[in-house]
Scaffold this active site. Structure first.
Site, PDB file in Angstrom:
ATOM      1  N   ARG A 230     -11.491  -7.096  34.691  1.00 52.26           N
ATOM      2  CA  ARG A 230     -10.194  -7.156  35.340  1.00 52.26           C
ATOM      3  C   ARG A 230      -9.742  -5.791  35.808  1.00 52.26           C
ATOM      4  NH1 ARG A 230     -10.740 -11.139  36.891  1.00 52.26           N
ATOM      5  NH2 ARG A 230      -9.610 -13.076  36.676  1.00 52.26           N
ATOM      6  N   GLU A 259      -5.563  -5.708  44.423  1.00 52.16           N
ATOM      7  CA  GLU A 259      -6.579  -6.308  45.296  1.00 52.16           C
ATOM      8  C   GLU A 259      -5.898  -7.002  46.460  1.00 52.16           C
ATOM      9  OE1 GLU A 259      -9.191  -8.806  42.968  1.00 52.16           O
ATOM     10  OE2 GLU A 259      -9.589  -7.220  41.539  1.00 52.16           O
ATOM     11  N   HIS A 278     -14.510  -8.045  44.305  1.00 54.88           N
ATOM     12  CA  HIS A 278     -14.295  -9.117  43.324  1.00 54.88           C
ATOM     13  C   HIS A 278     -15.294 -10.263  43.557  1.00 54.88           C
ATOM     14  CE1 HIS A 278     -10.991 -10.897  40.537  1.00 54.88           C
ATOM     15  NE2 HIS A 278     -12.163 -11.444  40.261  1.00 54.88           N
TER      16      HIS A 278
HETATM   17  N1  NAD Z   1     -15.372 -10.254  38.263  1.00 51.27           N
HETATM   18  C1  NAD Z   1     -15.280 -11.553  38.230  1.00 51.27           C
HETATM   19  O1  NAD Z   1     -15.342 -12.205  39.261  1.00 51.27           O
HETATM   20  C2  NAD Z   1     -15.116 -12.249  36.922  1.00 51.27           C
HETATM   21  C3  NAD Z   1     -15.726 -13.497  36.725  1.00 51.27           C
HETATM   22  C4  NAD Z   1     -15.535 -14.153  35.518  1.00 51.27           C
HETATM   23  C5  NAD Z   1     -14.748 -13.565  34.541  1.00 51.27           C
HETATM   24  N2  NAD Z   1     -14.145 -12.375  34.766  1.00 51.27           N
HETATM   25  C6  NAD Z   1     -13.341 -11.725  33.720  1.00 51.27           C
HETATM   26  O2  NAD Z   1     -14.221 -11.246  32.712  1.00 51.27           O
HETATM   27  C7  NAD Z   1     -13.518 -11.139  31.487  1.00 51.27           C
HETATM   28  C8  NAD Z   1     -14.349 -11.700  30.338  1.00 51.27           C
HETATM   29  O3  NAD Z   1     -14.562 -13.080  30.520  1.00 51.27           O
HETATM   30  P1  NAD Z   1     -15.272 -13.960  29.375  1.00 51.27           P
HETATM   31  O4  NAD Z   1     -15.450 -15.310  29.966  1.00 51.27           O
HETATM   32  O5  NAD Z   1     -16.424 -13.269  28.803  1.00 51.27           O
HETATM   33  O6  NAD Z   1     -14.093 -14.010  28.304  1.00 51.27           O
HETATM   34  P2  NAD Z   1     -14.199 -14.363  26.767  1.00 51.27           P
HETATM   35  O7  NAD Z   1     -12.857 -14.804  26.349  1.00 51.27           O
HETATM   36  O8  NAD Z   1     -15.364 -15.232  26.487  1.00 51.27           O
HETATM   37  O9  NAD Z   1     -14.494 -12.947  26.094  1.00 51.27           O
HETATM   38  C9  NAD Z   1     -13.564 -11.914  26.039  1.00 51.27           C
HETATM   39  C10 NAD Z   1     -13.868 -11.087  24.786  1.00 51.27           C
HETATM   40  O10 NAD Z   1     -13.048  -9.923  24.812  1.00 51.27           O
HETATM   41  C11 NAD Z   1     -12.619  -9.663  23.493  1.00 51.27           C
HETATM   42  N3  NAD Z   1     -11.441  -8.816  23.601  1.00 51.27           N
HETATM   43  C12 NAD Z   1     -10.181  -9.148  23.936  1.00 51.27           C
HETATM   44  N4  NAD Z   1      -9.405  -8.040  23.977  1.00 51.27           N
HETATM   45  C13 NAD Z   1     -10.200  -6.992  23.654  1.00 51.27           C
HETATM   46  C14 NAD Z   1      -9.978  -5.594  23.546  1.00 51.27           C
HETATM   47  N5  NAD Z   1      -8.779  -5.046  23.790  1.00 51.27           N
HETATM   48  N6  NAD Z   1     -11.011  -4.827  23.209  1.00 51.27           N
HETATM   49  C15 NAD Z   1     -12.243  -5.353  22.981  1.00 51.27           C
HETATM   50  N7  NAD Z   1     -12.527  -6.664  23.068  1.00 51.27           N
HETATM   51  C16 NAD Z   1     -11.500  -7.473  23.421  1.00 51.27           C
HETATM   52  C17 NAD Z   1     -12.397 -11.024  22.893  1.00 51.27           C
HETATM   53  O11 NAD Z   1     -12.469 -11.011  21.500  1.00 51.27           O
HETATM   54  C18 NAD Z   1     -13.542 -11.835  23.496  1.00 51.27           C
HETATM   55  O12 NAD Z   1     -14.663 -11.844  22.634  1.00 51.27           O
HETATM   56  C19 NAD Z   1     -12.181 -11.837  31.730  1.00 51.27           C
HETATM   57  O13 NAD Z   1     -11.206 -10.861  32.017  1.00 51.27           O
HETATM   58  C20 NAD Z   1     -12.415 -12.643  32.985  1.00 51.27           C
HETATM   59  O14 NAD Z   1     -11.238 -12.890  33.696  1.00 51.27           O
HETATM   60  C21 NAD Z   1     -14.333 -11.698  35.939  1.00 51.27           C
HETATM   61  O1  3PG Z   2     -11.600 -14.738  36.396  1.00 52.45           O
HETATM   62  C1  3PG Z   2     -12.464 -15.175  37.163  1.00 52.45           C
HETATM   63  O2  3PG Z   2     -12.944 -16.309  37.069  1.00 52.45           O
HETATM   64  C2  3PG Z   2     -13.002 -14.266  38.205  1.00 52.45           C
HETATM   65  O3  3PG Z   2     -12.207 -13.168  38.363  1.00 52.45           O
HETATM   66  C3  3PG Z   2     -13.347 -14.937  39.496  1.00 52.45           C
HETATM   67  O4  3PG Z   2     -12.337 -14.848  40.454  1.00 52.45           O
HETATM   68  P1  3PG Z   2     -12.495 -15.638  41.857  1.00 52.45           P
HETATM   69  O5  3PG Z   2     -12.419 -17.078  41.542  1.00 52.45           O
HETATM   70  O6  3PG Z   2     -11.358 -15.203  42.711  1.00 52.45           O
HETATM   71  O7  3PG Z   2     -13.815 -15.283  42.417  1.00 52.45           O
END
Ligand code: NAD
Ligand code: 3PG
Length: 526
Positions: A230, A259, A278
């Site tokens: 994020r 963004e 993203h």
């Molecule tokens: N770039 C993208 O397009 C994209 C795509 C999918 C997910 N994401 C983002 O990726 C991140 C992770 O997703 P996920 O599905 O693995 O989530 P998840 O909930 O499975 O895992 C998150 C982990 O972070 C840990 N956590 C929370 N706060 C913390 C902190 N301050 N320090 C250390 N660990 C901490 C939690 O215990 C958990 O194990 C989310 O923010 C999600 O929105 C981004």
């Molecule tokens: O949290 C998510 O699932 C990712 O950030 C993906 O975002 P998007 O759907 O805009 O690609």
């Protein structure tokens, strides 16, 4: 027919699913003020990260029942505001896990070998092999911050590449980390020892600017850091300074504080910086997964069913939901029934899980019972999201109890409502085929399925009374579909439960209470 607005690009399969139950409008790129203007027309909103569902939008949404986020992060939705309004917020917690993890790994490899810049250089006509001497990841240390779904998959692949794995996640155990092949360490050690640092955490007040000037200063000079989680978890200004000064070797960012990324010092930096717009979840597979997952949930909510990944319904995780879904329907029906029997102002509700059900999680059943209980007062305005809040606001005390020794049915649910007009209880169970049976009312054993229109009487168990009620209903042209009597002792008090085809005509309840032997009569609409 319900109306759904899709305000970000989603896979067509999701739209096809929604179209089974609703009229779907796809309007992407709306300005916030445009969304405020039209949101009132819609029952559901489906988004990705591009739409910001603010309190202002939620206030303007008079019909909205569900917001579906086709992805993981719901930080672009004002979830507390949605909850206050009874709007279910659903997401797809796993649909894009692999895509985000693979993007992270691609970022790591690209950073190590300067692939984006080398590619641009060749395309511009150069053949420069000196500038792009990279580094291997083999035997290097990767520090994973956040060992959840995405972090764990990154770990799995990194391990296969024979990297040394460190992890920081205060919410997981050292054993779990070890299973994934990671050594759980504190953040400071991870920051100081890692050659690659990747973040997979949600943005929270604690994680905002987690990677700041102070922590960047502690990193190894060859450290390369990646953020595909994020925006705002990196302090972008401090990062740009650290990169410019050669304090660290590189950074790859997929997400940004603001963004789309417009003005940023990061854009002026060279081959050591990779920026993607993203794209973590942007694979065909992930987009299909999240579109199906979220569209199915929106469809379910519009059909009055619980959603498997609602983020603002406490205690409702997908596995629990799968197991308890039929019992939630039972709880809702019994809640509605006991609420009507109690009438008036309800002061408390006792929810007792009996038999096999006694070992289940109670929260979803309590919520469903309250939803049913409050239905008469709130109609469609009460749902799984706001039932708890509405009950609290009405001062309804909820007591949860369990009794695994009640064995008349494998699993049953007992609800007892106390109100200003008295105390009433109902018990129900599910048959093998999932059909609901009401098995007890106010201590009288019965065995009836719920039906839309029902009549209950409490009477003296004596000859003629059933015939008299039958004739009376007949004289009002009320057709009886089924009838059953429950009694504790012969010629004592008894209960009569009738399912009728139509609502009872006005005035007939009064006539029923005049029949000799009838003590009380209730009409129920489920
Ligand atoms: N770039 C993208 O397009 C994209 C795509 C999918 C997910 N994401 C983002 O990726 C991140 C992770 O997703 P996920 O599905 O693995 O989530 P998840 O909930 O499975 O895992 C998150 C982990 O972070 C840990 N956590 C929370 N706060 C913390 C902190 N301050 N320090 C250390 N660990 C901490 C939690 O215990 C958990 O194990 C989310 O923010 C999600 O929105 C981004
Ligand atoms: O949290 C998510 O699932 C990712 O950030 C993906 O975002 P998007 O759907 O805009 O690609």
């Amino acid at each position: 027919m319900s109306k759904v607005l899709v305000s970000d690009p989603i896979d067509q399969t999701g739209i096809d699913i929604l179209s089974q139950v609703a009229t779907v409008d796809v309007k992407t790129g709306l300005k916030p003020e445009e969304l405020v203007q039209i949101i009132g027309e819609y029952d559901a909103l489906m988004i990705r990260s591009g739409t910001h569902v603010t309190e202002k939008i939620i206030s303007a949404s008079n019909n909205l029942k569900v917001i579906g986020r086709a992805g993981v992060g719901v930080d672009n939705v004002d979830v507390p505001a949605a909850t206050r309004k009874g709007i279910v917020v659903v997401n797809s917690p796993q649909g894009n896990t692999i895509a985000a993890a693979e993007h992270t790994l691609a970022m790591m490899m690209s950073l190590s070998r300067y692939i984006p810049d080398a590619n641009t250089s060749v395309k511009s006509g150069l053949w420069d092999r000196k500038t792009y001497v990279g580094a291997e990841v083999y035997k290097k240390t990767i520090g994973i911050i956040g060992l959840g779904k995405i972090g764990s998959h990154v770990a799995k692949v990194a391990k296969a590449m024979e990297m040394k794995l460190l992890a920081f996640d205060p919410f997981i155990s050292a054993e779990r980390a070890e299973q994934i092949g990671c050594q759980l360490v504190d953040l400071d050690l991870l920051i100081r020892q890692s050659d690659y640092i990747t973040l997979h955490i949600p943005k929270t007040p604690e994680s905002t600017h987690l990677i700041n000037a102070e922590r960047l200063a502690k990193m190894k000079p060859n450290a390369r850091i990646i953020n595909c989680s994020r925006g705002g978890i990196f302090d972008e200004e401090a990062l740009a300074i650290a990169l410019k000064n050669g304090q660290i070797a590189g950074a790859a960012l997929d997400v940004f504080e603001s963004e789309p990324l417009i003005d940023s010092p990061l854009k002026t930096l060279g081959k050591e910086v990779i920026l993607t717009p993203h794209l973590g979840a942007s694979t065909t597979e992930a987009q299909l997964n999240v579109a199906i997952d979220v569209a199915e949930q929106i469809r379910d909510v519009l059909l009055g069913l619980p959603a498997r990944s609602a983020v603002n319904i406490p205690g409702l995780s997908p596995d629990i939901l799968e197991k308890l879904k039929p019992y939630m329907q039972l709880a809702e029906t019994l809640g509605n029934l006991v609420g009507q029997l109690a009438g008036g102002r309800i002061e408390s509700l006792n929810v007792k899980l009996q038999g096999e059900l006694a070992t289940s999680k109670s929260q979803p059943l309590v919520i469903a019972s309250l939803k049913g209980l409050l239905y008469q007062a709130l109609r469609e305005r009460v749902n799984y999201v706001n039932a708890n809040i509405e009950a609290k606001e009405r001062g309804i005390r909820v007591v949860e109890t369990r009794d695994q020794f009640v064995r008349d049915y494998p699993g049953s649910l007992y609800l007892e409502a106390t109100g200003n007009l008295g105390i009433h209880s109902v018990t129900g169970t599910l048959l093998g085929d999932g059909e609901i049976r009401i098995t007890d009312i106010d201590g009288f054993p019965i065995n009836v399925p719920p039906s839309q229109y029902m009549l209950f009487t409490v009477h003296r168990d004596m000859p003629g009374i059933i015939g008299n009620i039958g004739s009376l209903l007949g004289s009002f042209n009320v057709n009886i579909a089924s009838m059953q009597v429950g009694r504790k002792i012969v010629r004592g008090d008894a209960i009569m439960v009738l399912s009728i085809d139509d609502p009872l005509p006005e005035g007939i309840l009064m006539e029923i209470t005049k029949v000799q032997g009838i003590q009380e009569a209730y009409t129920i609409v489920l």
